[in-house]
Design a protein around this motif. Structure first.
Motif, PDB file in Angstrom:
ATOM      1  N   ILE A 192       5.807 -46.943 -17.972  1.00 60.14           N
ATOM      2  CA  ILE A 192       5.591 -47.328 -19.367  1.00 60.14           C
ATOM      3  C   ILE A 192       6.201 -46.237 -20.230  1.00 60.14           C
ATOM      4  N   VAL A 193       7.309 -46.575 -20.877  1.00 63.50           N
ATOM      5  CA  VAL A 193       8.024 -45.610 -21.710  1.00 63.50           C
ATOM      6  C   VAL A 193       8.496 -46.285 -22.994  1.00 63.50           C
ATOM      7  N   ALA A 194       8.757 -45.478 -23.990  1.00 65.33           N
ATOM      8  CA  ALA A 194       9.413 -45.935 -25.214  1.00 65.33           C
ATOM      9  C   ALA A 194      10.861 -45.471 -25.132  1.00 65.33           C
ATOM     10  N   THR A 195      11.771 -46.281 -25.680  1.00 66.60           N
ATOM     11  CA  THR A 195      13.185 -45.933 -25.620  1.00 66.60           C
ATOM     12  C   THR A 195      13.840 -46.052 -26.988  1.00 66.60           C
ATOM     13  N   ALA A 196      14.831 -45.185 -27.188  1.00 66.14           N
ATOM     14  CA  ALA A 196      15.637 -45.239 -28.404  1.00 66.14           C
ATOM     15  C   ALA A 196      17.094 -45.015 -28.013  1.00 66.14           C
ATOM     16  N   LEU A 197      17.972 -45.709 -28.666  1.00 68.41           N
ATOM     17  CA  LEU A 197      19.405 -45.566 -28.462  1.00 68.41           C
ATOM     18  C   LEU A 197      20.024 -45.162 -29.791  1.00 68.41           C
ATOM     19  N   ASN A 198      20.623 -43.991 -29.813  1.00 66.55           N
ATOM     20  CA  ASN A 198      21.220 -43.465 -31.043  1.00 66.55           C
ATOM     21  C   ASN A 198      20.227 -43.497 -32.209  1.00 66.55           C
ATOM     22  N   ARG A 199      18.999 -43.066 -31.897  1.00 65.61           N
ATOM     23  CA  ARG A 199      17.895 -42.923 -32.849  1.00 65.61           C
ATOM     24  C   ARG A 199      17.272 -44.237 -33.299  1.00 65.61           C
ATOM     25  N   ASP A 200      17.689 -45.365 -32.721  1.00 65.00           N
ATOM     26  CA  ASP A 200      17.095 -46.659 -33.056  1.00 65.00           C
ATOM     27  C   ASP A 200      16.191 -47.103 -31.914  1.00 65.00           C
ATOM     28  N   GLY A 236      29.144 -41.480 -24.811  1.00 66.10           N
ATOM     29  CA  GLY A 236      28.677 -40.631 -25.893  1.00 66.10           C
ATOM     30  C   GLY A 236      27.363 -41.036 -26.529  1.00 66.10           C
ATOM     31  N   ASP A 237      26.770 -42.163 -26.103  1.00 61.78           N
ATOM     32  CA  ASP A 237      25.490 -42.586 -26.666  1.00 61.78           C
ATOM     33  C   ASP A 237      24.412 -41.542 -26.404  1.00 61.78           C
ATOM     34  N   ALA A 238      23.417 -41.525 -27.278  1.00 62.98           N
ATOM     35  CA  ALA A 238      22.255 -40.655 -27.116  1.00 62.98           C
ATOM     36  C   ALA A 238      21.033 -41.529 -26.863  1.00 62.98           C
TER      37      ALA A 238
END
Length: 65
Positions: free
Chosen positions: A30-38, A53-55
């Motif tokens: 169970i995790v929360a995820t963000a891609l490029n701060r979204d 290059g994604d974060a």
């Protein structure tokens, strides 16, 4: 491809956020995820492509006070 995961550069084979979680050993976690701060909800991870290059941020809940 080279991306940033939780602030660290990594080379991964995954092409989607869901595949990345599997590759990094988060299967079933169970995790929360963000891609490029979204924020990316869990139901959208399979359809969320990764690019060079994604974060990505992966955050697990913590207990305590």
């Amino acid at each position: 491809m080279r991306i940033i995961v939780n602030g660290e550069a990594q080379t991964v084979a995954a092409t989607t956020l869901e595949a990345l979680l599997l590759e990094l050993g988060y299967q079933g976690a169970i995790v929360a995820t963000a891609l490029n701060r979204d924020f990316v909800p869990c139901e959208a991870r399979a359809d969320t492509p990764l690019a060079e290059g994604d974060a990505v941020e992966i955050i697990a809940p913590m207990q305590g006070g």
